[in-house]
Design an enzyme around this catalytic site. Structure first.
Site, PDB file in Angstrom:
ATOM      1  N   HIS A  82     -11.165  19.414 -13.145  1.00  0.00           N
ATOM      2  CA  HIS A  82     -11.597  19.905 -11.832  1.00  0.00           C
ATOM      3  C   HIS A  82     -10.415  20.080 -10.884  1.00  0.00           C
ATOM      4  O   HIS A  82     -10.592  20.115  -9.675  1.00  0.00           O
ATOM      5  CB  HIS A  82     -12.643  18.956 -11.239  1.00  0.00           C
ATOM      6  CG  HIS A  82     -13.850  18.844 -12.106  1.00  0.00           C
ATOM      7  ND1 HIS A  82     -14.755  19.876 -12.245  1.00  0.00           N
ATOM      8  CD2 HIS A  82     -14.270  17.866 -12.942  1.00  0.00           C
ATOM      9  CE1 HIS A  82     -15.690  19.518 -13.106  1.00  0.00           C
ATOM     10  NE2 HIS A  82     -15.407  18.305 -13.547  1.00  0.00           N
TER      11      HIS A  82
ATOM     12  N   GLU B 268      -4.945   1.318 -11.736  1.00  0.00           N
ATOM     13  CA  GLU B 268      -4.079   0.145 -11.660  1.00  0.00           C
ATOM     14  C   GLU B 268      -2.723   0.416 -12.348  1.00  0.00           C
ATOM     15  O   GLU B 268      -1.672   0.022 -11.836  1.00  0.00           O
ATOM     16  CB  GLU B 268      -4.800  -1.060 -12.291  1.00  0.00           C
ATOM     17  CG  GLU B 268      -4.015  -2.338 -12.398  1.00  0.00           C
ATOM     18  CD  GLU B 268      -3.522  -2.906 -11.065  1.00  0.00           C
ATOM     19  OE1 GLU B 268      -3.872  -2.381 -10.008  1.00  0.00           O
ATOM     20  OE2 GLU B 268      -2.730  -3.868 -11.117  1.00  0.00           O
TER      21      GLU B 268
ATOM     22  N   GLU C 173       4.674   1.240  -7.519  1.00  0.00           N
ATOM     23  CA  GLU C 173       5.170   0.235  -6.576  1.00  0.00           C
ATOM     24  C   GLU C 173       6.476  -0.417  -7.013  1.00  0.00           C
ATOM     25  O   GLU C 173       7.259  -0.825  -6.169  1.00  0.00           O
ATOM     26  CB  GLU C 173       4.110  -0.820  -6.264  1.00  0.00           C
ATOM     27  CG  GLU C 173       3.798  -1.777  -7.369  1.00  0.00           C
ATOM     28  CD  GLU C 173       2.733  -2.811  -6.969  1.00  0.00           C
ATOM     29  OE1 GLU C 173       2.822  -3.354  -5.872  1.00  0.00           O
ATOM     30  OE2 GLU C 173       1.837  -3.061  -7.784  1.00  0.00           O
TER      31      GLU C 173
ATOM     32  N   CYS D 260       5.839 -11.363   6.602  1.00  0.00           N
ATOM     33  CA  CYS D 260       6.827 -12.247   7.223  1.00  0.00           C
ATOM     34  C   CYS D 260       6.486 -13.685   6.820  1.00  0.00           C
ATOM     35  O   CYS D 260       5.317 -14.033   6.655  1.00  0.00           O
ATOM     36  CB  CYS D 260       6.860 -12.190   8.746  1.00  0.00           C
ATOM     37  SG  CYS D 260       7.271 -10.587   9.402  1.00  0.00           S
TER      38      CYS D 260
ATOM     39  N   ARG E 204       6.968 -12.543   1.014  1.00  0.00           N
ATOM     40  CA  ARG E 204       6.190 -12.052   2.158  1.00  0.00           C
ATOM     41  C   ARG E 204       6.925 -10.970   2.948  1.00  0.00           C
ATOM     42  O   ARG E 204       6.361 -10.369   3.869  1.00  0.00           O
ATOM     43  CB  ARG E 204       5.868 -13.208   3.102  1.00  0.00           C
ATOM     44  CG  ARG E 204       5.067 -14.308   2.453  1.00  0.00           C
ATOM     45  CD  ARG E 204       4.842 -15.431   3.430  1.00  0.00           C
ATOM     46  NE  ARG E 204       3.967 -15.035   4.505  1.00  0.00           N
ATOM     47  CZ  ARG E 204       2.651 -15.110   4.480  1.00  0.00           C
ATOM     48  NH1 ARG E 204       2.046 -15.585   3.413  1.00  0.00           N
ATOM     49  NH2 ARG E 204       1.929 -14.715   5.488  1.00  0.00           N
TER      50      ARG E 204
ATOM     51  N   LYS F 289       4.230  -9.265  -0.412  1.00  0.00           N
ATOM     52  CA  LYS F 289       3.123  -9.720  -1.250  1.00  0.00           C
ATOM     53  C   LYS F 289       1.851  -9.958  -0.446  1.00  0.00           C
ATOM     54  O   LYS F 289       0.754  -9.647  -0.889  1.00  0.00           O
ATOM     55  CB  LYS F 289       3.537 -11.016  -1.947  1.00  0.00           C
ATOM     56  CG  LYS F 289       2.467 -11.592  -2.829  1.00  0.00           C
ATOM     57  CD  LYS F 289       2.864 -11.481  -4.260  1.00  0.00           C
ATOM     58  CE  LYS F 289       1.752 -11.799  -5.216  1.00  0.00           C
ATOM     59  NZ  LYS F 289       1.362 -10.668  -6.043  1.00  0.00           N
TER      60      LYS F 289
ATOM     61  N   TRP G 241       9.209  -8.861   7.362  1.00  0.00           N
ATOM     62  CA  TRP G 241       8.738  -7.549   6.921  1.00  0.00           C
ATOM     63  C   TRP G 241       8.554  -6.759   8.208  1.00  0.00           C
ATOM     64  O   TRP G 241       7.677  -7.067   9.014  1.00  0.00           O
ATOM     65  CB  TRP G 241       7.417  -7.672   6.157  1.00  0.00           C
ATOM     66  CG  TRP G 241       6.988  -6.392   5.520  1.00  0.00           C
ATOM     67  CD1 TRP G 241       7.384  -5.905   4.310  1.00  0.00           C
ATOM     68  CD2 TRP G 241       6.053  -5.439   6.046  1.00  0.00           C
ATOM     69  NE1 TRP G 241       6.762  -4.708   4.063  1.00  0.00           N
ATOM     70  CE2 TRP G 241       5.950  -4.395   5.117  1.00  0.00           C
ATOM     71  CE3 TRP G 241       5.318  -5.355   7.229  1.00  0.00           C
ATOM     72  CZ2 TRP G 241       5.127  -3.289   5.309  1.00  0.00           C
ATOM     73  CZ3 TRP G 241       4.499  -4.256   7.427  1.00  0.00           C
ATOM     74  CH2 TRP G 241       4.411  -3.236   6.463  1.00  0.00           C
TER      75      TRP G 241
ATOM     76  N   LYS H 147       0.828   0.150 -10.419  1.00  0.00           N
ATOM     77  CA  LYS H 147       1.901  -0.740 -10.878  1.00  0.00           C
ATOM     78  C   LYS H 147       3.194   0.048 -11.001  1.00  0.00           C
ATOM     79  O   LYS H 147       4.243  -0.384 -10.555  1.00  0.00           O
ATOM     80  CB  LYS H 147       1.575  -1.295 -12.258  1.00  0.00           C
ATOM     81  CG  LYS H 147       0.897  -2.568 -12.525  1.00  0.00           C
ATOM     82  CD  LYS H 147       1.056  -3.776 -11.725  1.00  0.00           C
ATOM     83  CE  LYS H 147       0.638  -3.659 -10.298  1.00  0.00           C
ATOM     84  NZ  LYS H 147      -0.476  -4.438  -9.874  1.00  0.00           N
TER      85      LYS H 147
ATOM     86  N   ASN I 197       4.996 -14.507  12.759  1.00  0.00           N
ATOM     87  CA  ASN I 197       4.441 -13.635  11.715  1.00  0.00           C
ATOM     88  C   ASN I 197       3.182 -13.012  12.312  1.00  0.00           C
ATOM     89  O   ASN I 197       2.274 -13.733  12.703  1.00  0.00           O
ATOM     90  CB  ASN I 197       4.115 -14.490  10.492  1.00  0.00           C
ATOM     91  CG  ASN I 197       3.166 -13.816   9.502  1.00  0.00           C
ATOM     92  OD1 ASN I 197       2.408 -14.481   8.829  1.00  0.00           O
ATOM     93  ND2 ASN I 197       3.204 -12.511   9.413  1.00  0.00           N
ATOM     94  N   GLY I 198       3.179 -11.683  12.424  1.00  0.00           N
ATOM     95  CA  GLY I 198       2.003 -11.022  12.995  1.00  0.00           C
ATOM     96  C   GLY I 198       2.418  -9.944  13.969  1.00  0.00           C
ATOM     97  O   GLY I 198       3.574  -9.492  13.950  1.00  0.00           O
TER      98      GLY I 198
HETATM   99  C1  F6R Z   1      -0.298  -4.452  -6.030  1.00  0.00           C
HETATM  100  C2  F6R Z   1      -0.660  -5.506  -5.110  1.00  0.00           C
HETATM  101  C3  F6R Z   1      -1.434  -5.146  -3.896  1.00  0.00           C
HETATM  102  C4  F6R Z   1      -2.476  -6.234  -3.586  1.00  0.00           C
HETATM  103  C5  F6R Z   1      -3.138  -5.940  -2.236  1.00  0.00           C
HETATM  104  C6  F6R Z   1      -4.216  -6.947  -1.910  1.00  0.00           C
HETATM  105  O1  F6R Z   1       0.370  -4.944  -7.133  1.00  0.00           O
HETATM  106  O2  F6R Z   1      -0.333  -6.639  -5.303  1.00  0.00           O
HETATM  107  O3  F6R Z   1      -2.029  -3.906  -4.008  1.00  0.00           O
HETATM  108  O4  F6R Z   1      -3.412  -6.265  -4.602  1.00  0.00           O
HETATM  109  O5  F6R Z   1      -2.177  -5.962  -1.223  1.00  0.00           O
HETATM  110  O6  F6R Z   1      -3.713  -8.232  -1.850  1.00  0.00           O
HETATM  111  P1  F6R Z   1      -4.629  -9.495  -1.995  1.00  0.00           P
HETATM  112  O7  F6R Z   1      -5.219  -9.471  -3.345  1.00  0.00           O
HETATM  113  O8  F6R Z   1      -3.713 -10.650  -1.782  1.00  0.00           O
HETATM  114  O9  F6R Z   1      -5.676  -9.377  -0.931  1.00  0.00           O
END
Ligand code: F6R
Length: 615
Positions: free
Chosen positions: A511, A488, A495, A2, A27, A610, A77, A492, A103-104
């Site tokens: 395995h 990773e 998501e 948020c 956010r 994010k 969010w 990517k 926010n929270g």
């Molecule tokens: C994936 C992504 C998330 C963040 C995770 C941690 O692309 O962005 O998996 O890496 O939410 O976020 P930070 O690095 O901001 O603590």
């Protein structure tokens, strides 16, 4: 998660707030809303969906009441209550005196709601936030106190995390802001104040900002700012100067922030190492942690804690540290670590990694590690965020603002900072001689150029992405330094394209997971030259024998793998340890183009935000 924005001053608040919301949409984007103090009452506009939906709605039908110099806004969010107009913020109290954005999460909202319901308060939404609005109204009315005192007394009853902005129509010249756990920053202009979850909505108006600490509240009254704790102790505001530039917040001609950020990596990696390496003298200089080098040298163990992509960077770092500084490293998910009773020794070094510096689980894990007496270092991108402020010392990654929800340049900047830290430690411990150190630093210095070169695979990756845009599943495989990359690459892809994908340590396939492979399964191999190359080739043959569709990321000119793989992405050669910097790029591009061909909303994937400021 948020985003909240507030404005009080002589400008029209609406455009400032809406632009601020657009900046904070990363956010959360389940709904957006604005409240403006207009003609002695609050005009509240809210809509499910993006900020653009809200703007369209207001433009088409509801313009008349948007004028006024005081207002608050929110992009959501969803936590408590589905995304809807009704649950969107801002929330008004029953009597209409109080309006709030939050926010929270207010954890004890149900018990407060019960008491307020018995007193006759009516609730329109399912949110915890509306409960807080009514609690403030109730206290203000019954205790006959002004708005700032009512907020303070209400917060004494609240358990949870929050950043809030509160207005009362009875006190039109006052704005109250408070925080525990969630971030909030206040910008000071000439006779005007800007409030937001981060500095991006503020930077174009003023560079003078103050970050609130946990359990602090700010009261802006008659153009004056006062900061105090929720326990009523006055504090001196600590103003800082923002370093951010506005063009870093625009797409700069790219269709998406994610693509801009992928292509920004030659610059961002260079900035992550700028001023930190001296090849001639074979030294790495990391000013932020200089005073902690002794502790690092004497540590028996390093624990790395992070979430998501940052966790993958941490896993790469485990390989770095074990190879070059001969120290055992554990890599922990913050969300698990914080709820266990982890064994931590006083001479442990804990490294927390976070792009945003606000991830709730990482912050809580950091606090737990500190309580248990460990030294905590941070690797963080956002300057001044909660995590770097809570650590003992740290290294900023200097990747610049990352706005696309999928992390790209933050990852390569994190591994740059972590490799530098590892080499710095290796030097201190006399593990690497000058010659070897020079070789490694020389190779590292070449990485930005090689990343520029690898970006030329863009068209090749695009073609492959088109072929596989309708795939139902994907597998990513790597060994050694390639294993974290496999995780990773899978993250990517899932998501932003919503295709189910899994990353595995290549040797683990037999395995169990190899049972997934058939003629419909795309399998991405990180198959660059390195000490485990022969093993990679064998694993590739095993997948080929089961008719999996092989997409190989390989070192330029490798004819051997070209013969086996169905699709190839050639990348410039580098040493095994530097490979993750280069091989991560085609993985990012693959996810990007698959998502593009599937028509996904790349910068704002569904269900995500994010900055994950709730647990
Ligand atoms: C994936 C992504 C998330 C963040 C995770 C941690 O692309 O962005 O998996 O890496 O939410 O976020 P930070 O690095 O901001 O603590």
């Amino acid at each position: 998660m948020c985003g909240i924005v507030g404005y009080i001053g002589n400008k029209e608040a609406w455009p400032v707030l809406v632009k601020g919301l657009e900046r904070l949409e990363y956010r959360g984007y389940d709904s957006a809303g604005v409240a403006i103090l207009h003609g002695g009452n609050f005009s509240v506009y809210k809509k499910k969906g993006r900020v653009a939906e809200l703007s369209k709605f207001v433009k088409n039908e509801n313009k008349e009441n948007i004028f006024g110099g005081v207002g608050i806004a929110h992009t959501r969010w969803a936590t408590h209550g589905e995304p809807s107009d009704r649950n969107a913020h801002p929330h008004l109290s029953s009597g209409g005196d109080i309006v709030i954005v939050h926010n929270g999460i207010i954890e004890n909202y149900l018990s407060i709601k019960k008491i307020l319901t018995e007193k006759g308060y009516k609730f329109i939404s399912d949110t915890d936030t509306e409960v807080l609005a009514n609690l403030i109204e109730d206290i203000k009315k019954n205790a006959r106190v002004n708005i700032d005192e009512a907020v303070r007394l209400a917060l004494k009853q609240v358990v949870g995390a929050y950043a809030i902005i509160v207005l009362s129509k009875d006190d039109p010249n006052t704005m109250v802001i408070a925080k525990v756990g969630s971030p909030v920053v206040i910008g000071m202009g000439r006779g005007e104040f800007f409030v937001a979850s981060d500095a991006t909505p503020i930077v174009e108006y003023t560079k003078k900002v103050v970050y609130l600490e946990d359990r602090e509240m700010a009261i802006i009254k008659n153009k004056k700012l006062t900061i105090k704790t929720i326990d009523n102790k006055i504090k001196n505001p600590y103003f800082q100067k923002l370093q951010m530039k506005i063009d870093e917040l625009e797409k700069g001609g790219f269709p998406h922030f994610m693509l801009k950020e992928i292509f920004d990596q030659p610059r961002s990696i260079e900035d992550s190492m700028r001023g930190r390496i001296n090849i001639k003298n074979a030294v790495v200089k990391l000013g932020g942690i200089e005073n902690y080098l002794d502790k690092l040298v004497n540590a028996k163990r390093i624990l790395i804690i992070a979430c998501g992509t940052s966790w993958h960077a941490g896993l790469e770092a485990k390989y770095f540290f074990e190879e070059f500084s001969l120290i055992p490293v554990g890599v922990e998910y913050a969300s698990e670590f914080r709820y266990r009773n982890p064994v931590i020794y006083k001479d442990d070094i804990v490294i927390v990694i976070s792009q945003s510096g606000e991830t709730a689980d990482t912050l809580a894990a950091l606090q737990l590690a500190k309580e248990k007496g460990a030294t905590v270092l941070g690797i963080c991108n956002v300057v001044g965020a909660s995590i770097p402020r809570a650590t003992d010392a740290g290294i900023y990654t200097h990747a610049g603002p990352e706005i696309g929800v999928a992390s790209t340049k933050a990852f390569t900047a994190q591994i740059t900072a972590l490799l530098l830290l590892c080499l710095c430690l290796a030097k201190e411990k006399n593990i690497l001689n000058k010659k070897r150190m020079k070789e490694l630093l020389t190779e590292l210095e070449k990485i930005p150029k090689k990343v520029k070169e690898v970006l030329k695979v863009d068209e090749v990756v695009k073609k492959i992405a088109k072929e596989f845009k309708n795939a139902k599943n994907f597998i990513f495989l790597g060994r050694g330094y390639g294993f974290p990359l496999a995780l990773e690459g899978a993250l990517k892809l899932k998501e932003i394209s919503y295709i189910h994908a899994e990353g595995f340590a290549m040797g683990e396939m037999k395995h169990g997971s190899i049972a997934l492979v058939d003629e419909n399964m795309p399998v991405v191999f990180i198959a660059t030259k390195g000490p485990l190359y022969e093993k990679v080739v064998s694993n590739m043959m095993e997948v080929k024998a089961r008719k999996g569709k092989i997409i190989a990321i390989l070192s330029k000119g490798d004819k051997n793998i070209k013969k086996i793989a169905d699709y190839v992405i050639e990348i410039p050669e580098t040493s095994d340890v530097m490979m993750p910097f280069i091989a991560s790029i085609p993985l990012q591009l693959l996810a990007y183009y698959v998502a593009l061909f599937r028509g996904c909303d790349i910068d704002k994937p569904r269900n995500l935000a994010k900055s994950v400021t709730v647990e």
